[in-house]
Write a protein that holds these residues in place. Structure first.
Motif, short mmCIF file in Angstrom:
data_model
loop_
_atom_site.label_atom_id
_atom_site.label_comp_id
_atom_site.label_asym_id
_atom_site.label_seq_id
_atom_site.Cartn_x
_atom_site.Cartn_y
_atom_site.Cartn_z
N ASN A 4 0.83 -1.21 0.00
CA ASN A 4 0.00 0.00 0.00
C ASN A 4 0.87 1.26 0.00
OD1 ASN A 4 1.00 -0.17 2.52
ND2 ASN A 4 -0.98 -0.17 3.59
N THR A 34 -0.09 -2.71 -6.62
CA THR A 34 0.01 -1.86 -5.43
C THR A 34 -1.29 -1.07 -5.30
OG1 THR A 34 1.39 -0.18 -4.35
CG2 THR A 34 1.11 0.05 -6.72
N LYS A 35 -1.30 -0.16 -4.32
CA LYS A 35 -2.49 0.67 -4.09
C LYS A 35 -2.03 2.11 -4.02
CE LYS A 35 -5.88 -0.89 -1.49
NZ LYS A 35 -6.84 -1.20 -0.41
N LYS A 39 -6.82 3.26 -4.42
CA LYS A 39 -7.23 2.43 -5.57
C LYS A 39 -6.20 1.34 -5.84
CE LYS A 39 -9.86 5.98 -8.02
NZ LYS A 39 -9.96 6.81 -9.24
N ASP A 40 -6.71 0.12 -6.07
CA ASP A 40 -5.83 -0.98 -6.47
C ASP A 40 -5.47 -0.85 -7.93
OD1 ASP A 40 -5.76 -2.36 -4.02
OD2 ASP A 40 -7.72 -3.25 -4.41
N PRO A 84 -4.79 2.41 -12.36
CA PRO A 84 -5.77 1.74 -11.48
C PRO A 84 -6.55 0.68 -12.26
CG PRO A 84 -6.47 3.98 -12.01
CD PRO A 84 -5.10 3.83 -12.59
#
Length: 636
Positions: A4, A34-35, A39-40, A84
């Motif tokens: 993250n 990742t984030k 948002k992923d 994203p």
């Protein structure tokens, strides 16, 4: 790096990359799930210093180069972008606009996974999810000393060791990494090898290259499964106390359009001058060892396999081709260095840097050079003017050994020196004795078919040869199939001829090799003094007329020294007298003609007392009935 945490290449990252010392650059370059801002997605980064523009294209954006254009906020040419919604498993490439305006669709040099051939896109994958449980192995590995510990290597091509029956759903028949782990570990443990060396793990487009023309340096090939599957393989080997060595190819790379060649439309990873940047013999590109970013790519890659995949060693392919500017080139096809010599000064410095960092950070691992010339100090420390490798393949021994073993036994008396010459330089480097895949392809014949005679004669010759290899100083490597006398030359397209092991003669050969490997691990005289001058001693190196060799291997403690007597002809010597160093008892621990190995000479007597009777220039000796093609090993 936490998943993250916002990924971004900083000024410090760029500085280290530019210096060639960003040893974990692979954690930033490539594609990383990742984030960001809740948002992923996936963070992408690529080095394309002369590109006009770079975009990420993939099945998530219809492969449209206008949708996800990357940002470059520096003069190094590192492009980055977070997208994203992209997830693990998605296919992607970098669409690079070259200086001339051409669009190039390139696979990611730092990709962790790739589409299975014939596809050649990269695939997003998170390699940090696997739960390792090989901590005991990894802890013990720190105490491994290649100069003092045993190393017997089984060289394996995973795609052809064993295959499933081919069918309409699986035309390759490949074992998955996990299946391979179980079947290979069971076999290797039973045989008694300490390590496996795997060919062709890094992603490559063409099966026939055996993995020596790499397009995905950071991706285990998808032919046999996912990166998690490969991590499972290594983990399982370690739990079974088997080390894993990978073939690694920092010398050259293929010209495939999706690969590293002319990556941004100009020579990026290769030398610009084709006299340095191309191998005429192989039709491949040569890495530019002057560029820090290229050296960083390779050194970080070696560390990646050691530190992310827990690999125990790298066998570095084609080292000679890197060291010599004129390797495989005619006059006019190469450029001398600044001193007017044929040494590649940048490659020399690259090796010193590589080996110092890799071995310094990963105690107990090994770096092995496949170096085919008499280049000095390959295994000496860089501070002593060496290249810093742990071990070097002994190609000179291999060549002389095979030339001798191919001969009709009658003619061996005139070539006796071929088996003794290697002892004149055995301690000049730290050697591995190799009978590799290279010796059983391209019409060179399988190992058994190199041997003279017919049927059982070939098997007896092979036992004699393998026994000599066991007794000679140096670590050991045998290619798969050689241990049971495979008749066909090796081909990557078919599995080994396992059906031969149903025949008693081939099974007995395998049992004999197994016995040699068991002895190797049991007696420190065979491994702990490999690099100690004086720990090998000839009893008789000159018995050419009878083609018999006798010598001693000494243990570090002086206990359980070994005496070898090897008869390389089909003539029995019923009362062979051998000189010995001391008036002691000599206990027979190996008789190659034992019925359990298919022989016909059961041992009546196992202990021989030396007498005060001169032989071989020594005060003491004893007589032993030495059979035709007989090998006798005694301990004292």
């Amino acid at each position: 790096m936490a998943k993250n945490q916002t990924l971004k290449i900083t000024e410090m990252d760029r500085y280290l990359f530019g210096q060639g010392t960003h040893y974990e650059i692979y954690k930033l370059m490539g594609a990383h799930p990742t984030k960001q801002k809740g948002k992923d997605g996936v963070y992408f980064a690529v080095w394309a210093p002369r590109a006009q523009e770079v975009a990420v294209v993939g099945d998530f954006n219809g492969w449209d180069p206008n949708k996800n254009i990357m940002k470059c906020d520096n003069d190094m040419g590192i492009y980055q972008l977070f997208i994203p919604g992209v997830k693990s498993g998605d296919l992607y490439k970098f669409c690079i606009t070259s200086p001339s305006g051409e669009l190039l669709y390139k696979a990611d040099p730092y990709a962790n996974y790739a589409e299975k051939r014939p596809g050649n896109a990269s695939r997003v994958y998170d390699i940090t999810n696997f739960k390792w449980n090989d901590s005991v192995w990894m802890k013990n590995r720190q105490n491994y000393d290649v100069n003092k510990n045993a190393m017997s290597i089984y060289e394996v091509h995973p795609g052809s060791w064993r295959k499933h029956p081919q069918n309409e759903h699986d035309e390759d028949g490949f074992y998955n990494y996990r299946e391979l782990a179980h079947s290979l570990a069971e076999y290797v443990k039973d045989m008694g090898y300490t390590h496996v060396e795997l060919m062709g793990i890094a992603e490559h487009p063409f099966d026939g290259s055996w993995g020596y023309q790499v397009t995905g340096y950071y991706a285990p090939t998808s032919r046999y499964g996912t990166p998690d599957d490969f991590q499972y393989f290594v983990n399982y080997m370690h739990k079974n106390k088997i080390g894993v060595i990978l073939d690694w190819v920092p010398a050259h790379f293929p010209k495939d359009a999706h690969g590293l060649a002319d990556f941004d439309g100009t020579p990026t990873y290769e030398y610009a001058d084709p006299r340095k940047g191309e191998h005429p013999d192989w039709g491949t590109k040569v890495f530019d060892y002057e560029k820090n970013e290229v050296k960083n790519f390779l050194i970080a890659n070696a560390l990646f396999w050691m530190e992310q995949y827990h690999i125990d060693g790298l066998r570095v392919d084609a080292v000679a081709s890197m060291l010599y500017l004129d390797y495989g080139r005619e006059n006019g096809q190469w450029v001398p260095n600044k001193y007017g010599e044929n040494k590649n000064l940048e490659a020399i410095e690259f090796f010193k840097h590589l080996n110092t960092v890799v071995l310094g950070r990963n105690k107990g691992t090994v770096m092995i050079a496949e170096e085919s010339t008499a280049w000095p100090k390959v295994t000496a420390h860089p501070e002593e003017g060496g290249l810093g490798f742990s071990l070097k393949w002994n190609m000179g021994w291999m060549h002389d050994f095979l030339e001798y073993m191919k001969l009709d036994p009658y003619f061996r008396q005139y070539n006796h020196h071929k088996m003794t010459f290697s002892l004149t330089y055995a301690y000049s480097e730290n050697y591995v004795l190799v009978l590799s895949h290279d010796e059983v392809v391209h019409l060179k014949c399988s190992m058994i078919n190199k041997m003279p005679g017919l049927g059982q004669d070939k098997i007896e010759n092979l036992k004699v040869g393998y026994s000599y290899m066991l007794g000679h100083p140096g670590k050991k490597l045998l290619f798969m199939g050689q241990e049971f006398g495979q008749y066909q030359e090796w081909s990557e397209a078919r599995e080994l001829d396992w059906y031969l092991t149903a025949e008693s003669s081939h099974r007995e050969l395998r049992d004999y090799v197994k016995e040699l490997l068991k002895m190797y691990k049991k007696y420190p005289a065979l491994y702990a003094t490999d690099h100690t001058e004086g720990a090998f001693e000839w009893i008789n190196a000159d018995d050419a007329s009878r083609s018999i060799y006798s010598f001693i291997r000494k243990s570090p403690t002086g206990r359980n020294n070994l005496l070898f007597v090897i008869n390389c002809t089909p003539v029995a010597r019923d009362d062979y007298r051998v000189g010995v160093p001391k008036k002691k008892q000599y206990r027979l621990v190996l008789n190659s003609k034992d019925p359990k190995f298919g022989g016909n000479v059961p041992v009546e007597k196992t202990v021989y007392m030396a007498q005060k009777k001169e032989c071989d220039g020594r005060e003491f000796s004893f007589a032993y009935p030495l059979p035709a093609y007989g090998v006798a090993v005694f301990t004292y």
